[in-house]
Design a protein around this motif. Sequence first.
Motif, PDB file in Angstrom:
ATOM      1  N   ALA A 200      32.720  43.153  39.794  1.00 54.15           N
ATOM      2  CA  ALA A 200      32.026  41.869  39.804  1.00 54.15           C
ATOM      3  C   ALA A 200      30.642  42.063  40.398  1.00 54.15           C
ATOM      4  O   ALA A 200      30.460  42.805  41.352  1.00 54.15           O
ATOM      5  CB  ALA A 200      32.804  40.864  40.633  1.00 54.15           C
ATOM      6  N   PRO A 201      29.627  41.409  39.839  1.00 55.05           N
ATOM      7  CA  PRO A 201      28.295  41.514  40.409  1.00 55.05           C
ATOM      8  C   PRO A 201      28.287  40.949  41.827  1.00 55.05           C
ATOM      9  O   PRO A 201      29.150  40.148  42.193  1.00 55.05           O
ATOM     10  CB  PRO A 201      27.434  40.656  39.480  1.00 55.05           C
ATOM     11  CG  PRO A 201      28.257  40.360  38.288  1.00 55.05           C
ATOM     12  CD  PRO A 201      29.674  40.600  38.654  1.00 55.05           C
ATOM     13  N   ALA A 202      27.292  41.355  42.618  1.00 56.48           N
ATOM     14  CA  ALA A 202      27.183  40.858  43.993  1.00 56.48           C
ATOM     15  C   ALA A 202      27.101  39.332  43.983  1.00 56.48           C
ATOM     16  O   ALA A 202      26.371  38.738  43.199  1.00 56.48           O
ATOM     17  CB  ALA A 202      25.952  41.454  44.657  1.00 56.48           C
ATOM     18  N   GLY A 203      27.873  38.692  44.824  1.00 56.70           N
ATOM     19  CA  GLY A 203      27.872  37.241  44.912  1.00 56.70           C
ATOM     20  C   GLY A 203      28.740  36.564  43.867  1.00 56.70           C
ATOM     21  O   GLY A 203      28.842  35.343  43.848  1.00 56.70           O
ATOM     22  N   ALA A 204      29.386  37.337  43.004  1.00 60.47           N
ATOM     23  CA  ALA A 204      30.223  36.751  41.956  1.00 60.47           C
ATOM     24  C   ALA A 204      31.565  36.349  42.543  1.00 60.47           C
ATOM     25  O   ALA A 204      32.037  36.909  43.521  1.00 60.47           O
ATOM     26  CB  ALA A 204      30.430  37.741  40.818  1.00 60.47           C
ATOM     27  N   GLU A 205      32.189  35.362  41.936  1.00 60.68           N
ATOM     28  CA  GLU A 205      33.509  34.906  42.351  1.00 60.68           C
ATOM     29  C   GLU A 205      34.485  35.190  41.221  1.00 60.68           C
ATOM     30  O   GLU A 205      34.203  34.893  40.070  1.00 60.68           O
ATOM     31  CB  GLU A 205      33.483  33.404  42.639  1.00 60.68           C
ATOM     32  CG  GLU A 205      34.834  32.847  43.003  1.00 60.68           C
ATOM     33  CD  GLU A 205      34.833  31.344  43.231  1.00 60.68           C
ATOM     34  OE1 GLU A 205      35.908  30.804  43.499  1.00 60.68           O
ATOM     35  OE2 GLU A 205      33.762  30.722  43.122  1.00 60.68           O
ATOM     36  N   THR A 206      35.639  35.765  41.574  1.00 61.69           N
ATOM     37  CA  THR A 206      36.650  36.006  40.544  1.00 61.69           C
ATOM     38  C   THR A 206      37.534  34.774  40.431  1.00 61.69           C
ATOM     39  O   THR A 206      37.885  34.147  41.426  1.00 61.69           O
ATOM     40  CB  THR A 206      37.525  37.232  40.874  1.00 61.69           C
ATOM     41  OG1 THR A 206      38.152  37.044  42.126  1.00 61.69           O
ATOM     42  CG2 THR A 206      36.718  38.512  40.889  1.00 61.69           C
ATOM     43  N   ILE A 207      37.882  34.434  39.209  1.00 63.83           N
ATOM     44  CA  ILE A 207      38.818  33.343  38.927  1.00 63.83           C
ATOM     45  C   ILE A 207      40.139  34.021  38.597  1.00 63.83           C
ATOM     46  O   ILE A 207      40.221  34.809  37.659  1.00 63.83           O
ATOM     47  CB  ILE A 207      38.340  32.468  37.740  1.00 63.83           C
ATOM     48  CG1 ILE A 207      36.902  31.992  37.952  1.00 63.83           C
ATOM     49  CG2 ILE A 207      39.305  31.323  37.503  1.00 63.83           C
ATOM     50  CD1 ILE A 207      36.681  31.185  39.206  1.00 63.83           C
ATOM     51  N   SER A 208      41.170  33.734  39.402  1.00 62.32           N
ATOM     52  CA  SER A 208      42.469  34.394  39.256  1.00 62.32           C
ATOM     53  C   SER A 208      43.515  33.419  38.738  1.00 62.32           C
ATOM     54  O   SER A 208      43.397  32.212  38.919  1.00 62.32           O
ATOM     55  CB  SER A 208      42.926  34.944  40.607  1.00 62.32           C
ATOM     56  OG  SER A 208      41.975  35.852  41.106  1.00 62.32           O
ATOM     57  N   SER A 209      44.559  33.985  38.162  1.00 65.66           N
ATOM     58  CA  SER A 209      45.669  33.180  37.663  1.00 65.66           C
ATOM     59  C   SER A 209      46.463  32.637  38.851  1.00 65.66           C
ATOM     60  O   SER A 209      46.878  33.404  39.718  1.00 65.66           O
ATOM     61  CB  SER A 209      46.570  34.034  36.774  1.00 65.66           C
ATOM     62  OG  SER A 209      47.682  33.287  36.366  1.00 65.66           O
ATOM     63  N   PRO A 210      46.711  31.331  38.898  1.00 61.90           N
ATOM     64  CA  PRO A 210      47.466  30.761  40.015  1.00 61.90           C
ATOM     65  C   PRO A 210      48.967  30.989  39.902  1.00 61.90           C
ATOM     66  O   PRO A 210      49.698  30.757  40.862  1.00 61.90           O
ATOM     67  CB  PRO A 210      47.143  29.270  39.924  1.00 61.90           C
ATOM     68  CG  PRO A 210      46.853  29.040  38.478  1.00 61.90           C
ATOM     69  CD  PRO A 210      46.207  30.305  37.986  1.00 61.90           C
ATOM     70  N   MET A 211      49.429  31.438  38.733  1.00 64.57           N
ATOM     71  CA  MET A 211      50.855  31.647  38.499  1.00 64.57           C
ATOM     72  C   MET A 211      51.034  32.589  37.320  1.00 64.57           C
ATOM     73  O   MET A 211      50.110  32.783  36.533  1.00 64.57           O
ATOM     74  CB  MET A 211      51.551  30.312  38.225  1.00 64.57           C
ATOM     75  CG  MET A 211      51.080  29.618  36.951  1.00 64.57           C
ATOM     76  SD  MET A 211      51.618  27.913  36.796  1.00 64.57           S
ATOM     77  CE  MET A 211      50.409  27.075  37.792  1.00 64.57           C
ATOM     78  N   PRO A 212      52.215  33.184  37.161  1.00 66.85           N
ATOM     79  CA  PRO A 212      52.439  34.022  35.991  1.00 66.85           C
ATOM     80  C   PRO A 212      52.566  33.161  34.735  1.00 66.85           C
ATOM     81  O   PRO A 212      53.049  32.035  34.795  1.00 66.85           O
ATOM     82  CB  PRO A 212      53.757  34.737  36.306  1.00 66.85           C
ATOM     83  CG  PRO A 212      54.417  33.924  37.356  1.00 66.85           C
ATOM     84  CD  PRO A 212      53.352  33.157  38.074  1.00 66.85           C
TER      85      PRO A 212
END
Length: 127
Positions: free
Chosen positions: A55-67
Motif C-alpha cells: 500500500a502506498p504511504a498513508g493508504a488505508e486497506t479495506i478488509s473483509s469484515p467476515m468470510p
Amino acid sequence: MKYIVTLNGKQYEVEVDKGQATAMPTGDAPVIAAAPAPAPAPAAAPAPAAAPVAAPAGAETISSPMPGTILQVKCAAGQAVKRGDVLFILEAMKMENEIFAPHDGTVSSVAVAQGAVVDTGAVLCTL
C-alpha cells in the motif's frame, strides 16, 4: 459379582450383590510405567505466504469484515470515491453485505475479483 476398582491410586475390591455394594481396600494400585512418547514427526516446511499487497504511504486497506464470496466489485484502481460509496458486495451466510468507503479518497488498488472467496481480514482494496 466381585470387581477390582482403582481409585486415587488405591485398589478396592468391590462386591455387588443384588443392589447392595461393599468395598474393601486391597492395597496400593500397581504403578504402570508410561510408554515412552513417540518421536515427533519432522515438521513440514511452511507453505510460502501470499505476497502482501503493498500500500502506498498513508493508504488505508479495506478488509473483509467476515468470510464470504465477493458478488460484485464496484470500484476500480484510480477511481475517486466518496465516504459511503459501495465498494464491494460480499455474500456471507446467504446475505448480501455492502462494503462501504470509510472516507473520501482514491482507490489505489483492488486485491479481489468477482467470485473470490475471502476470509475475515482479507484485504479487498486500498484507498
